[in-house]
Every structure is written in structure tokens, then in C-alpha cells.
Write an enzyme that holds these catalytic residues in place. Structure first.
Site, PDB file in Angstrom:
ATOM      1  NE  ARG A   1      -1.129   0.070   4.844  1.00 29.02           N
ATOM      2  CZ  ARG A   1      -0.237   0.668   5.628  1.00 29.02           C
ATOM      3  NH1 ARG A   1       0.341   1.786   5.242  1.00 29.02           N
ATOM      4  NH2 ARG A   1       0.094   0.154   6.782  1.00 29.02           N
TER       5      ARG A   1
ATOM      6  CG  HIS B   1      -4.021   1.098   8.542  1.00 32.41           C
ATOM      7  ND1 HIS B   1      -4.240  -0.192   8.129  1.00 32.41           N
ATOM      8  CD2 HIS B   1      -5.062   1.421   9.347  1.00 32.41           C
ATOM      9  CE1 HIS B   1      -5.366  -0.643   8.674  1.00 32.41           C
ATOM     10  NE2 HIS B   1      -5.877   0.318   9.414  1.00 32.41           N
TER      11      HIS B   1
ATOM     12  CE1 TYR C   1       3.512   1.493   8.685  1.00 34.39           C
ATOM     13  CE2 TYR C   1       2.600   3.073  10.244  1.00 34.39           C
ATOM     14  CZ  TYR C   1       2.474   2.306   9.103  1.00 34.39           C
ATOM     15  OH  TYR C   1       1.324   2.364   8.372  1.00 34.39           O
TER      16      TYR C   1
HETATM   17  C1  LIG Z   1     -10.272  -7.852  15.840  1.00 38.88           C
HETATM   18  C2  LIG Z   1      -9.650  -6.537  15.495  1.00 38.88           C
HETATM   19  N1  LIG Z   1      -8.492  -6.162  16.074  1.00 38.88           N
HETATM   20  C3  LIG Z   1      -7.926  -4.982  15.761  1.00 38.88           C
HETATM   21  C4  LIG Z   1      -8.532  -4.131  14.872  1.00 38.88           C
HETATM   22  C5  LIG Z   1      -7.884  -2.794  14.536  1.00 38.88           C
HETATM   23  N2  LIG Z   1      -7.341  -2.857  13.179  1.00 38.88           N
HETATM   24  C6  LIG Z   1      -8.002  -2.331  12.135  1.00 38.88           C
HETATM   25  S1  LIG Z   1      -7.200  -2.568  10.694  1.00 38.88           S
HETATM   26  C7  LIG Z   1      -5.925  -3.374  11.444  1.00 38.88           C
HETATM   27  C8  LIG Z   1      -4.761  -3.883  10.662  1.00 38.88           C
HETATM   28  C9  LIG Z   1      -5.112  -5.009   9.741  1.00 38.88           C
HETATM   29  O1  LIG Z   1      -4.061  -5.223   8.842  1.00 38.88           O
HETATM   30  P1  LIG Z   1      -4.165  -6.239   7.656  1.00 38.88           P
HETATM   31  O2  LIG Z   1      -5.114  -7.333   8.007  1.00 38.88           O
HETATM   32  O3  LIG Z   1      -2.798  -6.645   7.288  1.00 38.88           O
HETATM   33  O4  LIG Z   1      -4.848  -5.431   6.475  1.00 38.88           O
HETATM   34  P2  LIG Z   1      -4.355  -4.053   5.818  1.00 38.88           P
HETATM   35  O5  LIG Z   1      -5.032  -2.971   6.616  1.00 38.88           O
HETATM   36  O6  LIG Z   1      -2.881  -4.008   5.899  1.00 38.88           O
HETATM   37  O7  LIG Z   1      -4.838  -4.049   4.415  1.00 38.88           O
HETATM   38  C10 LIG Z   1      -6.152  -3.445  12.828  1.00 38.88           C
HETATM   39  C11 LIG Z   1      -5.222  -4.083  13.768  1.00 38.88           C
HETATM   40  C12 LIG Z   1      -9.757  -4.552  14.293  1.00 38.88           C
HETATM   41  N3  LIG Z   1     -10.401  -3.814  13.398  1.00 38.88           N
HETATM   42  N4  LIG Z   1     -10.290  -5.758  14.614  1.00 38.88           N
END
Ligand SMILES: Cc1ncc(C[n+]2csc(CCOP(=O)(O)OP(=O)(O)O)c2C)c(N)n1
Length: 367
Positions: free
Chosen positions: A269, A273, A282
Site C-alpha cells: 500500500r 493504513h 514506521y
Molecule cells: C479484531 C480486530 N483487532 C484490531 C482491529 C484494529 N485494526 C483495524 S485494521 C488493522 C490492521 C489489519 O491489517 P491487515 O489485516 O494486514 O490489512 P491491511 O489494513 O494491511 O490491508 C487493525 C489491527 C480490528 N479492526 N479488529
């Protein structure tokens, strides 16, 4: 002809690619996509990028409260939309999939309506931005808790098998989702039941600030498929043709009754985020710049140009067309008007019980 299903080896060390960095064809099979389909792939990628840019303007002008930038994911997302049977198969997406939703056919009026919470949102503004859904397109409404949509996708796939509908459930997520219990429970259940599902990881190497090496000790996400006894494919997700053919193969395999697969599409990406993140804290700028050099759009442009299917004038016309579609969709979404607050009490239960009726009356007084 070799079926797409059996064309690719699972568990490769290197990502499967069908195009070189300049778009040169590397495949060892004849391309069976016609000119229109190839050009459509390109158009959808361009539209996904331009939608992403439009979302940035929405947040900067205060029209929406949250965005999850998807630039860098276009090839992966558009490939998925083209590989499934639109409106027949089910898609269980995650919050970064607006390019996928658009390529699937979700009207811009609805996409923007959801982002702005206007009456153009079929879900009546009940989700935070970046959480669209559509009954008409079999698009499961995005759920915020990471991986919580994986068991529902498995459940849908199991019902498709039992009812012999011929459909496939396609579920997407980031690599962060693979550390959730729901992810294991869902895929395991689908695998045990031999359900027609395809689980796709858009691995962009970061879950907010948590980089891949702190997410998992597995060398690849695809490797995790070993634990379920299903094939795992590692793919260059910035190669739209590789993403398309591998996902299509996995979907056809599922449709033939051979059970689920796990596909890892390696992407990056470019943006933060979300609008609530500062990625400069980071990851080094140089890393982002290096990935941008592998951008999926110019790469596929190179492929099309070599086939005599691209020229600068066509690109300019396309951009103009997409720009005006975006403005029109946004205009319609805005003109639909804001969601009336009392709508929040509709559809909660089949019949409104006394306490909701009371709250509704109080709300009306307040308004
Ligand atoms: C169960 C849960 N824990 C934490 C979060 C907070 N959170 C939102 S997005 C995210 C990161 C997810 O990263 P990834 O699955 O790699 O997808 P990306 O955003 O990188 O596309 C987190 C930790 C959440 N939404 N749900």
C-alpha cells in the site's frame, strides 16, 4: 487445454508472475482473454486508482471521516472482480476493497453514498466509511473486526455446497487477519467440509505499523494452507494477469467440488493504513518509492502497448470518462441528502418493540 485450475503449482518459493516489470508476457500458455477483457482490466485498474485519489480529496475536504487508501492494490482487486462470476458468486471483502467493489459493479452513487452516509447508501449510513455492501451484487457488507467475515464466508460456502447452487464464496483480507482465531476456524471448517470457497490475502506487508516479520514466522501466507490441507498459491499481486489466472483457477477448482484454496497476492500500500495513520513513523520513504517503481498500472500498460492495445489518446479519453463518472456519482450521492437520524431505529428487529418506539418518540421530540 490445461484447465486454469491445474496450470499453477501451489507452494512456490517465488511469487507466480505472468508479466515482467515492463509488462512482457512470461506465461507458457496462450492468453485466452480477448481484447475487450484486457482493456477492461486496465480501465478498472485506472478507475480504482482514480477513486482512491477522489477519496483522499473527500477526507481532506472534510466530507467523510475515514478512508483506507488502496493505491498499490489495484491489480489484485480488479483481478478478483474479473475472476469471479459477478452477481452470482458471493464476495466477502474487507475495508480496503473499494477498487474491488467498483470493479464488481457497485454503482459509484452507492459507494460515495456509503462514504458520505447519505440516502444513496443502501445500508442507510449504519456503517463507518469504507464499509459498503450490496444485496444485488452478493457483496457481503464489510465488517470492521478483522477476520470476523471469514467464518460467515465459510458458512455461505458450506450452504452453497449443500444446496448445490454452483456458486463460490470469495473472501479477502489483509495478512493481519491471519493472526486471528476466526481466520483459522473459518478456513478449517471450509476445508473439512470441502466447501466452494477461495480465501485471498492481499498481503501488503504491514498491518498498520506491524510489519510482516512481527506478524508471522511463516515465510509466506500461502504456506499456512498446509495446515488446512488445501493448496496455497503465492502470487505477485502487482501482476494483474497472474492474479487473475490464479484466482480464476482457484474459483474453478472450488466450483468443480474440489474444495477451498488460499491465495496470497503480494501487494504494497502506497498510502498510510488509513486517514488516522502516519506511516512515516514506521517505514522508510525509500521503501515506498521502491515499490512504486513496480506499479501495477504502468506495468500492464506496457503489456497492452506491446499487444497494440494501448495509446496515449485512448488513455486520456478513459481518464476523462472515469473522471466524469466519479463526479456524477459523487453528485448523485450528495444530492440524495443526509440520512434522517430516526432511520437508525428501522430494521433493527422485524417489529419495533415498545422500548424502540419510545426511543423513537423521544428522538422525534428532540429533533
Ligand atoms: C479484531 C480486530 N483487532 C484490531 C482491529 C484494529 N485494526 C483495524 S485494521 C488493522 C490492521 C489489519 O491489517 P491487515 O489485516 O494486514 O490489512 P491491511 O489494513 O494491511 O490491508 C487493525 C489491527 C480490528 N479492526 N479488529
Amino acid at each position: 487445454m490445461v484447465k486454469d485450475t491445474y496450470r499453477f503449482q501451489p507452494f512456490t518459493q517465488e511469487p507466480i508472475r505472468l508479466m515482467g516489470e515492463k509488462g512482457e508476457w512470461l506465461g507458457d500458455f496462450p492468453l485466452d482473454l480477448d481484447e475487450d477483457s484486457l482493456k477492461r482490466l486496465y480501465r478498472d485498474m485506472l478507475a480504482a486508482r482514480m477513486l482512491d485519489e477522489r477519496y483522499t480529496i473527500l477526507i481532506r475536504t472534510g466530507k467523510t471521516s475515514f478512508i483506507a487508501p488502496a493505491a498499490g492494490h489495484e491489480a489484485a482487486q480488479v483481478a478478483i472482480a474479473h475472476a469471479l462470476r459477478r452477481g452470482f458468486d458471493w464476495l466477502f471483502p474487507y475495508y480496503r476493497d473499494h477498487g474491488l467493489a467498483l470493479a464488481l459493479g457497485l454503482p459509484l452513487r452507492e459507494l460515495f453514498g456509503q462514504m458520505l452516509a447519505t440516502r444513496a447508501d443502501p445500508n442507510k449510513g449504519r456503517q463507518m466509511p469504507e464499509h459498503p455492501g450490496s444485496r444485488a451484487l452478493n457483496l457481503f457488507t464489510v465488517a470492521s473486526p478483522i477476520a470476523s467475515h471469514v467464518p460467515p464466508a465459510a458458512g455461505a460456502a458450506i450452504s452453497m455446497k449443500l444446496l448445490r447452487t454452483g456458486q463460490v464464496a470469495v473472501c479477502t483480507f489483509g495478512e493481519g487477519a491471519t493472526s486471528e482465531g476466526d481466520w483459522y476456524a473459518g478456513i478449517n471448517f471450509a476445508a473439512v467440509q470441502g466447501a466452494p470457497a477461495v480465501f485471498i490475502c492481499e498481503n501488503n506487508l504491514y498491518a498498520i505499523s506491524v510489519d510482516y516479520s512481527r506478524q508471522t514466522h511463516s515465510p509466506t501466507i500461502a504456506d499456512k494452507a498446509h495446515a488446512f490441507g488445501i493448496p496455497g498459491y503465492l502470487v505477485d499481486g502487482m501482476d494483474v494477469l497472474a492474479s487473475y489466472y490464479v484466482v480464476k483457477g482457484a474459483i474453478e477448482r472450488a466450483r468443480l467440488g474440489e474444495g477451498p484454496s488460499l491465495v496470497e497476492l503480494r501487494v504494497y500500500r502506497y498510502g498510510p493504513h488509513s486517514s488516522a495513520d502516519d506511516d512515516s513513523r514506521y517505514r522508510p520513504k525509500e521503501e515506498v518509492e521502491a515499490w512504486k517503481k513496480r506499479d501495477p498500472i504502468p506495468r500492464f500498460r506496457g503489456f497492452l502497448e506491446a499487444q497494440g492495445l494501448w495509446n496515449a489518446e485512448w488513455e486520456e479519453d478513459l481518464k476523462e470518462e472515469i473522471r466524469s463518472e466519479l463526479e456524477q456519482g459523487l453528485k448523485e450521492a450528495e444530492e440524495a441528502g443526509p440520512i434522517p437520524p430516526e432511520w437508525m431505529l428501522d430494521d433493527v428487529l422485524a417489529e419495533k418493540p415498545w422500548h424502540l418506539q419510545r426511543q423513537e418518540a423521544l428522538l422525534k421530540e428532540e429533533l
